[in-house]
Design an enzyme around this catalytic site. Structure first.
Site, mmCIF file in Angstrom:
data_model
loop_
_atom_site.group_PDB
_atom_site.id
_atom_site.type_symbol
_atom_site.label_atom_id
_atom_site.label_comp_id
_atom_site.label_asym_id
_atom_site.label_seq_id
_atom_site.Cartn_x
_atom_site.Cartn_y
_atom_site.Cartn_z
ATOM 1 N N GLY A 154 -48.255 7.342 128.072
ATOM 2 C CA GLY A 154 -48.608 8.597 128.576
ATOM 3 C C GLY A 154 -47.432 9.408 129.200
ATOM 4 N N PHE A 155 -47.682 10.395 129.844
ATOM 5 C CA PHE A 155 -46.777 11.370 130.377
ATOM 6 C C PHE A 155 -45.822 10.429 131.335
ATOM 7 C CE2 PHE A 155 -46.067 14.530 133.713
ATOM 8 C CZ PHE A 155 -44.695 14.817 133.291
ATOM 9 N N TYR A 173 -63.168 11.295 138.167
ATOM 10 C CA TYR A 173 -61.895 11.161 138.389
ATOM 11 C C TYR A 173 -61.620 10.587 139.740
ATOM 12 C CZ TYR A 173 -56.505 11.686 138.360
ATOM 13 O OH TYR A 173 -55.426 11.326 138.499
ATOM 14 N N LEU A 223 -51.067 2.309 135.382
ATOM 15 C CA LEU A 223 -51.213 4.006 135.128
ATOM 16 C C LEU A 223 -52.134 4.411 134.420
ATOM 17 C CD1 LEU A 223 -48.217 3.187 136.278
ATOM 18 C CD2 LEU A 223 -47.523 5.366 135.045
ATOM 19 N N ASP A 230 -57.683 -1.269 124.848
ATOM 20 C CA ASP A 230 -58.281 -0.689 126.049
ATOM 21 C C ASP A 230 -58.090 -1.548 127.236
ATOM 22 O OD1 ASP A 230 -60.065 0.262 127.712
ATOM 23 O OD2 ASP A 230 -61.795 0.958 126.310
ATOM 24 N N VAL A 231 -57.528 -1.254 128.205
ATOM 25 C CA VAL A 231 -57.489 -2.025 129.453
ATOM 26 C C VAL A 231 -58.956 -2.444 130.275
ATOM 27 C CG1 VAL A 231 -55.097 -1.840 129.797
ATOM 28 C CG2 VAL A 231 -56.475 -0.417 131.216
ATOM 29 N N GLY A 239 -52.481 9.357 125.479
ATOM 30 C CA GLY A 239 -51.080 8.926 125.335
ATOM 31 C C GLY A 239 -50.663 9.363 123.770
ATOM 32 N N ARG A 282 -52.891 -13.580 138.468
ATOM 33 C CA ARG A 282 -52.505 -14.776 137.794
ATOM 34 C C ARG A 282 -51.192 -14.815 137.588
ATOM 35 N NH1 ARG A 282 -56.870 -12.608 134.386
ATOM 36 N NH2 ARG A 282 -55.398 -12.292 132.739
HETATM 37 P P1 NAD Z 1 -51.521 10.638 130.645
HETATM 38 O O1 NAD Z 1 -52.996 11.166 130.425
HETATM 39 O O2 NAD Z 1 -50.639 11.275 130.075
HETATM 40 O O3 NAD Z 1 -51.380 9.156 130.726
HETATM 41 C C1 NAD Z 1 -52.433 8.230 130.708
HETATM 42 C C2 NAD Z 1 -52.397 7.269 129.558
HETATM 43 O O4 NAD Z 1 -53.116 6.038 129.909
HETATM 44 C C3 NAD Z 1 -52.361 7.659 128.238
HETATM 45 O O5 NAD Z 1 -51.204 7.131 127.593
HETATM 46 C C4 NAD Z 1 -53.731 7.060 127.774
HETATM 47 O O6 NAD Z 1 -53.733 6.882 126.389
HETATM 48 C C5 NAD Z 1 -53.813 5.588 128.628
HETATM 49 N N1 NAD Z 1 -55.117 5.276 128.855
HETATM 50 C C6 NAD Z 1 -56.112 5.793 129.205
HETATM 51 N N2 NAD Z 1 -57.232 4.965 129.396
HETATM 52 C C7 NAD Z 1 -56.765 3.886 128.837
HETATM 53 C C8 NAD Z 1 -57.516 2.517 128.755
HETATM 54 N N3 NAD Z 1 -58.637 2.346 129.023
HETATM 55 N N4 NAD Z 1 -56.609 1.728 128.214
HETATM 56 C C9 NAD Z 1 -55.579 1.635 127.937
HETATM 57 N N5 NAD Z 1 -54.806 2.773 128.073
HETATM 58 C C10 NAD Z 1 -55.370 3.863 128.477
HETATM 59 O O7 NAD Z 1 -51.398 10.964 132.356
HETATM 60 P P2 NAD Z 1 -50.356 11.015 133.351
HETATM 61 O O8 NAD Z 1 -50.128 12.342 133.635
HETATM 62 O O9 NAD Z 1 -48.960 10.256 132.451
HETATM 63 O O10 NAD Z 1 -50.928 9.935 134.384
HETATM 64 C C11 NAD Z 1 -50.524 8.704 134.282
HETATM 65 C C12 NAD Z 1 -51.465 8.131 135.815
HETATM 66 O O11 NAD Z 1 -50.744 8.833 136.933
HETATM 67 C C13 NAD Z 1 -52.705 8.160 135.821
HETATM 68 O O12 NAD Z 1 -53.332 6.931 136.403
HETATM 69 C C14 NAD Z 1 -53.065 9.404 136.657
HETATM 70 O O13 NAD Z 1 -54.401 9.303 137.308
HETATM 71 C C15 NAD Z 1 -51.807 9.288 137.623
HETATM 72 N N6 NAD Z 1 -51.585 10.481 138.305
HETATM 73 C C16 NAD Z 1 -50.750 11.505 137.488
HETATM 74 C C17 NAD Z 1 -50.481 12.815 138.071
HETATM 75 C C18 NAD Z 1 -49.930 13.733 137.257
HETATM 76 O O14 NAD Z 1 -49.446 15.007 137.783
HETATM 77 N N7 NAD Z 1 -49.225 13.519 136.160
HETATM 78 C C19 NAD Z 1 -50.955 12.917 139.214
HETATM 79 C C20 NAD Z 1 -51.727 11.992 140.040
HETATM 80 C C21 NAD Z 1 -51.857 10.928 139.661
#
Ligand code: NAD
Ligand code: UDP
Length: 338
Positions: free
Chosen positions: A10-11, A145, A73, A56-57, A36, A106
């Site tokens: 992801g980002f 969320y 994340l 899928d985690v 992602g 673990r």
């Molecule tokens: P994003 O959507 O770009 O990345 C999330 C990643 O998680 C993606 O690659 C997606 O494919 C993967 N994913 C989702 N569900 C999954 C699953 N069940 N199994 C495996 N992979 C899975 O979002 P982001 O902006 O990179 O955010 C990453 C984390 O940071 C998230 O937990 C988000 O809640 C937290 N966060 C981000 C921000 C922000 O401003 N970017 C702010 C607050 C919290």
């Protein structure tokens, strides 16, 4: 160190993975690619210390060999994404978090949870300190969320207290930068893409609501400091430079030199009216504070999107469509000079 990152494609996950690889760590990225992209980790997959696992985690999570850190994340993070994937968002916040905690237990690994400022909901205390317990609507559209993240924090703290897992929780405030999807739907990428396409910038509400925008490199530095510490948190990570959404639109028009008009749409249900982190704790326990100004960060993000013109052009239609219920009902346009 050997670090497993859920959501590593992801980002934020791809930036964190790269920063860890660059300091000599090994990274195992587990991602289901629901939000992602492979392009986020195009350079990572060529690195000898990077392993990609498609999965899928929320269903299962295992990893042969030692792990020093499990960084959780994985979760849709953009409002349009979690509105589209409500059950998956709840699953990854609950079952996905528990699978990641069990793996950390673990392996006797440090566990990092990336929680969010959304746990404060529409905050009645401003700026938000970690002691503030929040004002979240448990049944509204954002609850999938917000409540998933609140549950994931509770679960992490319970594993720390009752089973001795080495947990660290950070609450991330709005973060932006290169690598965001053009169609992600979050405000910074949407406004930049709209400005570069000469399309109207879609402000929800009057644009008087505030957010505090942190540049991605600053945020990743904070995540790594938290990984390396033994702090349990929760610790706010964000840039306290608070802006109205109207100010943000004007800054983006200035930086891009775009003459796009601004359009006002209906404010989505439960959209928080203000948000700003108190980062006293992060500064005291991690020695962390953001260094990049919002406008310099926007300049770098504009440069990134300008270098991806096809992605920007293809996103125009998606961003023009309604992303929230009722969003397009009351659009009015005004011209704002850049
Ligand atoms: P994003 O959507 O770009 O990345 C999330 C990643 O998680 C993606 O690659 C997606 O494919 C993967 N994913 C989702 N569900 C999954 C699953 N069940 N199994 C495996 N992979 C899975 O979002 P982001 O902006 O990179 O955010 C990453 C984390 O940071 C998230 O937990 C988000 O809640 C937290 N966060 C981000 C921000 C922000 O401003 N970017 C702010 C607050 C919290
Ligand atoms: N927003 C907006 N126009 C958009 C996208 C978002 O005015 O095209 C607003 C949204 O209503 C919110 C703020 O910008 O008030 C931040 O939205 P984002 O989705 O980036 O993050 P979050 O709401 O999760 O803080």
């Amino acid at each position: 160190m050997r670090v497993l990152i859920t959501g590593g494609a992801g980002f934020l996950g791809s930036h964190l993975s790269w920063a860890l690889l660059m300091r000599g760590d090994s990274v195992v990225c587990v991602d289901d690619f629901s939000t992602g992209r492979l392009s986020n980790i195009a350079r990572h997959v060529k690195h000898p210390n990077f392993t990609l696992v498609h999965g899928d985690v929320s269903k299962r999570l295992s990893c042969p060999g030692k792990l020093d850190v499990v960084a959780h994340l994985a979760s849709p993070a953009s409002p349009p994404d979690y509105h589209r994937l409500p059950l998956q968002t709840l699953a990854v916040g609950s079952r996905g978090t528990e699978n990641a905690l069990l793996l950390a237990e673990r392996k006797s690994a440090r566990f990092l949870l990336t929680s969010t400022s959304e746990v404060y909901g529409n905050p009645l205390i401003h700026p938000q300190t970690e002691q503030y317990c929040g004002n979240v609507n448990p049944v509204g559209p954002r609850s999938v969320y917000d409540e998933a993240k609140r549950f994931s924090e509770a679960l992490s703290m319970a594993y720390a207290r009752s089973r001795g897992v080495n947990v660290g929780v950070v609450r991330i405030f709005n973060t932006f930068g290169p690598g965001m999807r053009a169609t992600d739907g979050r405000v910074v990428s949407s406004f930049i893409v709209q400005a570069l396409n000469g399309a109207p910038l879609t402000i929800y509400g009057q644009g008087t609501q505030t957010r505090s925008f942190c540049y991605v490199d600053d945020l990743i530095r904070g995540l790594i400091l938290m990984i390396d510490s033994s702090e349990s948190g929760p610790v706010n990570l964000g840039n306290p430079a608070e802006k109205t959404i109207l100010d943000l639109a004007t800054t983006i028009l200035d930086v891009t030199g775009s003459s796009s008009p601004i359009e006002f749409h209906q404010l989505p249900t439960d959209d928080p009216l203000q948000r700003c982190p108190d980062i006293t704790l992060a500064t005291r326990v991690l020695g962390w504070r953001p260094e990049m100004s919002t406008s310099d960060g926007i300049g770098r993000t504009v440069a990134y999107f300008s270098a991806h013109p096809h992605e920007v052009a293809d996103a125009a239609e998606a961003l023009a469509g309604s992303q929230f219920e009722g969003t397009n009902l009351t659009a009015t346009s005004v011209a704002i000079s850049a």
